[in-house]
Motif scaffolding. Structure first.
Motif, PDB file in Angstrom:
ATOM      1  N   GLU A   1      51.442 104.935  63.216  1.00 14.52           N
ATOM      2  CA  GLU A   1      50.467 105.110  62.138  1.00 14.52           C
ATOM      3  C   GLU A   1      49.087 104.649  62.600  1.00 14.52           C
TER       4      GLU A   1
ATOM      5  N   ARG B   1      45.725 104.473  60.309  1.00 10.94           N
ATOM      6  CA  ARG B   1      45.144 104.741  58.993  1.00 10.94           C
ATOM      7  C   ARG B   1      43.783 104.045  58.920  1.00 10.94           C
TER       8      ARG B   1
ATOM      9  N   LEU C   1      44.718 109.892  57.847  1.00 12.41           N
ATOM     10  CA  LEU C   1      45.746 109.473  58.799  1.00 12.41           C
ATOM     11  C   LEU C   1      45.711 110.322  60.070  1.00 12.41           C
TER      12      LEU C   1
ATOM     13  N   SER D   1      50.381 109.957  61.526  1.00 14.39           N
ATOM     14  CA  SER D   1      51.141 109.747  60.294  1.00 14.39           C
ATOM     15  C   SER D   1      52.633 109.780  60.595  1.00 14.39           C
TER      16      SER D   1
END
Length: 634
Positions: free
Chosen positions: A486, A488, A578, A581
């Protein structure tokens, strides 16, 4: 012997003695006569006056050299004054028997540069005595001047100019080494001085025809002229940039209050949310002019007027903000001119006053919009509050509030004191803060090693948005491969009932708007997801928007992951940006990478949203910013 003959001989001898004595006395008188003393005194005065005029010329040249590098008039004047006084000491030491002493009554140094009629002038008034010669209280005034006037010509290969010295006397003995053009090196964002490749053609009236070196714009050029005395003048064929804005009248007809924050860099590039605006002409680099000389005018609803702007210092390729630029400096490759525009603005003029004695306009430093009390910042429309724990930003307009959470990697965030640096607050046209999210215990589940993160936020005046610049730097990590599940950079939350997201562009140029939630990624033929908005009511809500360039950078890791992992994740209460993701992870990532995402967070309550039901909204500013035409004028 005949007595008469003896008398004649004695008389002749006496006459000879008298003549010899007379000659000796005469030469003695001549040697010590006041006429000779007067000649010596006049020679000493002439020599001293000549030396004073020479040292003034050197002083004017030295003043210009310091001013050219620093842009600091008081500093240059101090150094030049010290230089003059050291020169006076040197003059006195040349003839110690004269006992020369000086008292400077006035030293006036003036330049007027970066125009098509530029000059450097020095005026000196000195009182001096030649004590060893019995001469006291001589007052001497003199001046030195070098003037350069650029003349109009239709040639694209040669420039035509005239050069004159004191009292307008033409200078006709300058060669190619006396002329240096400013040539901009885009690769290093620097100016270099380059001589013409051939000798100029010189005329009796001081006119020169000079070949333009390769790489120098024949319509917009800057030229340094130096005479044999060392006096320099920097002349320019222009003294203003005219920026003409072409707006899409159909799309912007209901967006007269939409504010765009424009960054003008030294190389002539203009940016909005990190993306270069489209120029129909070649970019025009900004010469190394003193910062205090710069002004900005705009034609707003057909009325021309001076407007607020700010000049900022940045480092690391315009990635790290340092603050407002000192007005005692020269515009360079760390500086940008920041100003605001809206669809009512049809023309922006960047111009400068060439005088070294000019003072900075109040439009460059006066706060007209902000009431900041860090960590709270307000432009009178939008208020943002920075958290004391973790990288969180709360924005409010009217009764609507949104919260952004910044920089999460593999489900881990910095929850410590963010130690924000308040780079500019109570600014002229925008505030700037920045910080470095730290992962003190590392990112370990799964492990992601050797990276650095940086956040820059700006709050512009007259806006319902704040902007973000979110940067990740991955170091070479061959010995410790990274697994990334991830990335973000930003998540925005708030209360809402309906999500609107761009899901491609219609043939008409308008967005195809989706009211569903879920992932919006680089699907086949549909990559345009420039914005998403969550409404609380039809007139209130919050959202995120970004340009083409950042939209494409959302998918940067797709090729590394081997699948579509970059996505805009939208629910009824949150929007997540993102680049990596849960759709696909990145494994064995060892390469060095410096990547930055730009955008804006909009909060609205009765103000212009990102998207309205009639198709208008701030989305137009990121997808169809104005097209720019740049010209120069004298």
């Amino acid at each position: 012997m005949n007595c008469k003959g003896q008398f004649s001989l004695i008389a002749a001898l006496l006459v000879a003695v008298v003549l010899i004595g007379t000659v000796i006395i005469t030469y003695s008188v001549i040697r010590n006569s006041p006429v000779r003393e007067q000649a010596q005194i006049l020679s000493a005065i002439d020599e001293t006056n000549f030396a004073l005029k020479q040292i003034l010329g050197f002083t004017v040249g030295y003043y210009g050299s310091v001013l050219q590098v620093t842009g600091n008039t008081s500093y240059a004047r101090t150094l030049a004054t010290n230089y003059l006084h050291s020169g006076l000491v040197n003059i006195a030491s040349m003839h110690p028997e004269w006992g020369t002493s000086f008292s400077v009554n006035n030293l006036d140094l003036t330049t007027y540069w970066f125009t098509n009629n530029s000059y450097s002038i020095g005026n000196l008034a000195v009182n001096y005595s030649l004590n060893g010669l019995g001469i006291y209280g001589i007052t001497y005034t003199t001046s030195c001047r070098l003037s350069v006037q650029i003349q109009n010509t239709t040639s694209t290969e040669y420039v035509r100019l005239s050069v004159a010295r004191d009292e307008g006397e033409p200078i006709i003995n300058l060669g190619r080494q006396n002329f240096k053009f400013y040539r901009y090196i885009y690769a290093s964002s620097t100016w270099e001085l380059v001589n013409p490749s051939t000798e100029p053609a010189a005329f009796a009236n001081g006119t020169y025809i000079i070949e333009i070196p390769e790489g120098v714009d024949s319509y917009s050029y800057v030229l340094q002229v130096e005479d044999p005395r060392g006096i320099i003048v920097v002349a320019s064929s222009f003294s203003k940039y005219t920026i003409t804005l072409s707006w899409n009248s159909t799309l912007y007809q209901q967006l007269q209050d939409a504010t765009l924050t424009i960054e003008l860099l030294q190389n002539g590039t203009m940016r909005w949310l990190g993306q270069n605006l489209n120029l129909t002409t070649q970019a025009k680099p900004i010469p190394p002019i003193p910062v205090k000389a710069i002004h900005v005018n705009q034609t707003i609803n057909n009325v021309d007027r001076e407007v607020p702007f700010q000049i900022e210092d940045w480092a690391s390729g315009y990635k790290i903000p340092l603050g407002l630029t000192s007005n005692a400096s020269v515009f360079g490759n760390r500086h940008m001119i920041v100003f605001l525009i809206n669809p009512n603005v049809t023309k922006v003029t960047i111009w400068w006053n060439g005088s070294d004695t000019t003072t900075q306009t109040p439009y460059a430093y006066t706060n007209r919009y902000f009431t900041d009390d860090p960590p709270t910042f307000s432009n009178g429309i939008l208020t943002i509050q920075l958290s004391s724990s973790g990288f969180q930003v709360t924005a409010s307009v009217g009764n609507i509030t949104s919260t952004a959470y910044l920089m999460r990697i593999n489900s881990e965030s910095d929850n410590t004191d963010p130690e924000w640096a308040y780079t500019i607050y109570n600014g002229v046209v925008r505030d700037i803060v920045h910080g470095e999210p730290e992962f003190s215990s590392g990112v370990n589940n799964p492990p992601c090693y050797n990276f650095y993160s940086h956040v820059v936020l700006t709050l512009p005046a007259n806006a319902t948005y704040y902007t973000y610049q979110l940067r990740l730097i991955f170091l070479n990590s061959i010995d410790k491969p990274r697994t990334i599940t991830e990335i973000r950079p930003i998540r925005i939350t708030g209360s809402g009932t309906c999500a609107l997201t761009e899901n491609g562009t219609l043939p008409s140029g308008y967005p195809n708007v989706s009211v569903t939630t879920g992932y919006f990624y680089n699907m086949s033929g549909v990559w345009q997801h420039h914005w998403s908005q969550i409404n609380s009511t039809t007139a209130s809500g919050f959202g995120i928007m970004f340009t083409d360039e950042t939209n494409k950078m959302l998918y940067y890791f797709d090729k590394i992951a081997g699948a579509n992992t970059g996505t805009l994740s939208v629910s009824s209460t949150a929007i997540e940006f993102l680049p990596v993701s849960s759709r696909a992870q990145v494994t064995n990532f060892v390469d060095a990478l410096d990547i930055t995402w730009y955008g804006a967070v909009v909060t609205f309550d009765g103000t212009t949203p990102i998207y309205k039901s009639d198709g208008s909204g701030l989305w137009v500013t990121v997808e169809y910013p104005p097209v720019i035409t740049v010209t120069t004028e004298s």
